[in-house]
Design a protein around this motif. Structure first.
Motif, PDB file in Angstrom:
ATOM      1  N   GLN A  84       0.845  -1.200   0.000  1.00 26.20           N
ATOM      2  CA  GLN A  84       0.000   0.000   0.000  1.00 26.20           C
ATOM      3  C   GLN A  84       0.881   1.251   0.000  1.00 26.20           C
ATOM      4  O   GLN A  84       1.700   1.431   0.900  1.00 26.20           O
ATOM      5  CB  GLN A  84      -0.910   0.030   1.230  1.00 26.20           C
ATOM      6  N   ILE A 135      -4.403  -5.566  -8.449  1.00 26.06           N
ATOM      7  CA  ILE A 135      -3.770  -4.251  -8.355  1.00 26.06           C
ATOM      8  C   ILE A 135      -4.822  -3.157  -8.509  1.00 26.06           C
ATOM      9  O   ILE A 135      -5.765  -3.290  -9.290  1.00 26.06           O
ATOM     10  CB  ILE A 135      -2.657  -4.099  -9.428  1.00 26.06           C
ATOM     11  N   GLU A 136      -4.668  -2.076  -7.748  1.00 25.07           N
ATOM     12  CA  GLU A 136      -5.520  -0.891  -7.857  1.00 25.07           C
ATOM     13  C   GLU A 136      -4.633   0.346  -7.823  1.00 25.07           C
ATOM     14  O   GLU A 136      -3.730   0.446  -6.997  1.00 25.07           O
ATOM     15  CB  GLU A 136      -6.542  -0.812  -6.713  1.00 25.07           C
ATOM     16  N   VAL A 137      -4.910   1.285  -8.749  1.00 27.08           N
ATOM     17  CA  VAL A 137      -4.120   2.514  -8.832  1.00 27.08           C
ATOM     18  C   VAL A 137      -5.072   3.692  -9.010  1.00 27.08           C
ATOM     19  O   VAL A 137      -6.029   3.625  -9.786  1.00 27.08           O
ATOM     20  CB  VAL A 137      -3.122   2.476 -10.015  1.00 27.08           C
ATOM     21  N   ILE A 181      -0.735   9.957  -6.049  1.00 26.94           N
ATOM     22  CA  ILE A 181      -0.858   8.577  -6.508  1.00 26.94           C
ATOM     23  C   ILE A 181      -1.128   7.704  -5.292  1.00 26.94           C
ATOM     24  O   ILE A 181      -0.429   7.778  -4.286  1.00 26.94           O
ATOM     25  CB  ILE A 181       0.429   8.066  -7.199  1.00 26.94           C
ATOM     26  N   SER A 182      -2.162   6.883  -5.398  1.00 29.82           N
ATOM     27  CA  SER A 182      -2.414   5.856  -4.387  1.00 29.82           C
ATOM     28  C   SER A 182      -2.361   4.502  -5.086  1.00 29.82           C
ATOM     29  O   SER A 182      -2.873   4.354  -6.208  1.00 29.82           O
ATOM     30  CB  SER A 182      -3.778   6.055  -3.723  1.00 29.82           C
ATOM     31  N   PHE A 183      -1.761   3.521  -4.407  1.00 35.93           N
ATOM     32  CA  PHE A 183      -1.442   2.267  -5.078  1.00 35.93           C
ATOM     33  C   PHE A 183      -1.611   1.128  -4.095  1.00 35.93           C
ATOM     34  O   PHE A 183      -1.166   1.213  -2.943  1.00 35.93           O
ATOM     35  CB  PHE A 183       0.009   2.347  -5.572  1.00 35.93           C
ATOM     36  N   GLU A 184      -2.269   0.038  -4.535  1.00 35.46           N
ATOM     37  CA  GLU A 184      -2.391  -1.159  -3.703  1.00 35.46           C
ATOM     38  C   GLU A 184      -2.231  -2.392  -4.577  1.00 35.46           C
ATOM     39  O   GLU A 184      -2.838  -2.493  -5.644  1.00 35.46           O
ATOM     40  CB  GLU A 184      -3.726  -1.202  -2.968  1.00 35.46           C
TER      41      GLU A 184
END
Length: 495
Positions: free
Chosen positions: A132, A177-179, A153-156
């Motif tokens: 995360q 994946i989620e961006v 930017i948020s990223f998981e």
């Protein structure tokens, strides 16, 4: 329980706690000592030996001319068992909060390693259950010396597994994946930049909001800031949706997409052709450009809805630019696939639009990406073209004005990378040509000569003509080739 037994238990517990604190202090000291050998600095490090957690605060890392900072870096649930048994690093969670990347990217020459060095290269066995990154800001100068900024930017990612032993293009595997990216902007030339307000990637679907390509120079100035003649672009798309994205690596990278939607697109191209010579650089047809991609692509369907294209050419000084307008544009494109073993050979594009805002235009265009002659066929129809529509482009670019009316026009052209043949059927009414002087007054002699050679049958009625061996100018686009075919058909029908 007697007092002696209770004391022994208490003594054991205290001993365990003391040993744990000593080991915890020792491990923390060792981790701190190791981290200090790495290219990073931080304000504090804390280690929870029991839970396998490591936390760093206010981390800074510098590599070349790039600087990375983060408020907090957390590594949780490190598996000692996997490390002791398999010499692999297994982590439950990796988290970063409030990070920033600044500085300048520096391009470096990549050196190819031979098979011997590859075999000697140690591979790290690394698995992370959950990654995360929250609130990453980017403000850098790219290696082309143009800026790139991203507000957030948020990223998981779940199920990350490093897979670098085979030197793959994508050296890792993942389950999900989620961006999310907000307010992206970058300059890609001296005269253009691109930006979007929001990008979301989730469950193999990507959505872009407010995609824009914008000019940084005026129409009067831009041509003095480019090295060769080219168009100035303005683009705005309300929404772009790409569905069911699959990225795999087989013999080479393979990108598959089920559907792409471009909604409410405005695209303007402006060319100043009065300053620079047209570049003598080859422009490939779309089939060859797709065939030569360094990866396999399979896009099953593309839809363009509620869109508008405006093309303008400034060719004769002191004239207005010639203009072509295609509005209320809808397009359906299928089977953009450069795999040699694909089941359906032809790529098909069906386009519906209003030409010059009033004239219905329909086009069907087919080609085979893997045909090395770049064979294509383009057919269609155009209705209700009046003298104003015809002269809007010809008058400013050629000082030629047309009077009359094209009730119907049907075209069918087949060609390849070198030449084309085709048919053009037209229904004219009261056709007349006026050649103008530079001061826009009518050149009576040239106009009389032009009309003298117009076939009587073309002034009124239906004309059917064929075009043969129309040669392609390989320095110009497919659409220029298409226009040359139409132009040749008009010449054959009139003269």
């Amino acid at each position: 329980m007697n007092k002696n037994k209770t004391f022994k238990i208490l003594l054991v517990v205290i001993s365990i706690l003391v040993v744990y604190k000593i080991v915890d202090y020792y491990v923390t000291d060792k981790v701190d000592a190791y981290l200090k050998t790495q290219p990073l600095s931080y304000d504090a490090v804390s280690v929870n030996l029991l839970l396998g957690n490591i936390t760093l605060k206010n981390v800074t890392s510098v590599k070349d001319s790039l600087q990375f900072t983060t408020e907090k870096l957390e590594i949780e649930d490190v598996s000692y068992y996997q490390y002791l048994k398999n010499k692999s690093v297994s982590v439950g969670n990796l988290k970063m909060l409030n990070s920033k990347i600044t500085g300048k990217l520096i391009s470096k020459e990549t050196k190819k390693e031979d098979s011997t060095s590859q075999s000697k290269k140690a591979s790290l066995d690394l698995k992370i259950d959950n990654i995360q990154f929250e609130n990453i800001e980017i403000d850098i100068i790219k290696n082309d010396n143009f800026p790139l900024t991203v507000q957030n930017i948020s990223f998981e990612m779940n199920g990350f597994e490093l897979d670098d032993i085979q030197n793959k293009t994508i050296p890792f595997l993942y389950d999900h994946i989620e961006v999310s990216i907000s307010n992206f902007e970058t300059q890609f030339s001296k005269v253009q930049k691109v930006k979007f307000s929001k990008l979301n990637f989730e469950k193999d679907n990507l959505t872009l909001d407010s995609l824009e390509i914008l000019p940084l120079k005026s129409r009067e100035e831009y041509i003095y800031h480019v090295s060769q003649e080219k168009e100035l672009m303005t683009l705005f798309s309300e929404k772009v949706v790409i569905s069911d994205i699959i990225i795999e690596e087989k013999e080479k990278l393979h990108v598959s997409v089920n559907h792409v939607l471009f909604d409410e697109v405005f695209f303007n191209l402006y060319l100043d052709g009065t300053v620079l010579e047209h570049p003598n650089i080859r422009k490939d047809l779309y089939s060859k450009s797709l065939r030569d991609l360094p990866f396999n692509i399979d896009v099953k369907n593309v839809d363009i809805k509620n869109s508008k294209i405006v093309y303008e050419e400034y060719i004769i000084e002191n004239n207005k630019p010639g203009i072509l307008i295609f509005d209320k544009l809808q397009a359906q494109i299928s089977n953009i696939n450069n795999s040699s073993d694909k089941a359906t050979k032809l790529t098909t594009a069906k386009i519906q639009s209003n030409f010059m805002e009033h004239c219905p235009l329909d086009i069907e265009w087919t080609f085979d990406i893997n045909n090395k002659n770049d064979n294509f066929r383009i057919t269609g129809s155009l209705f209700d073209v009046n003298s104003k529509n015809m002269s809007s482009f010809l008058l400013p670019t050629m000082n030629v004005k047309m009077d009359g009316y094209i009730d119907k026009m049907y075209f069918d052209f087949e060609g390849n990378d070198f030449a084309s043949n085709g048919k053009l059927n037209l229904d004219f009414k009261n056709f007349n040509i006026k050649v103008l002087e530079k001061d826009k007054t009518k050149n009576k002699v040239l106009s009389w000569l032009a009309n003298l050679f117009i076939k009587d049958s073309s002034k009124n009625g239906i004309v059917k003509v064929e075009t043969e061996n129309v040669e392609r100018d390989t320095t110009k686009s497919f659409w220029n080739f298409f226009w040359i075919n139409v132009q040749k058909g008009l010449q054959n029908s009139l003269i």
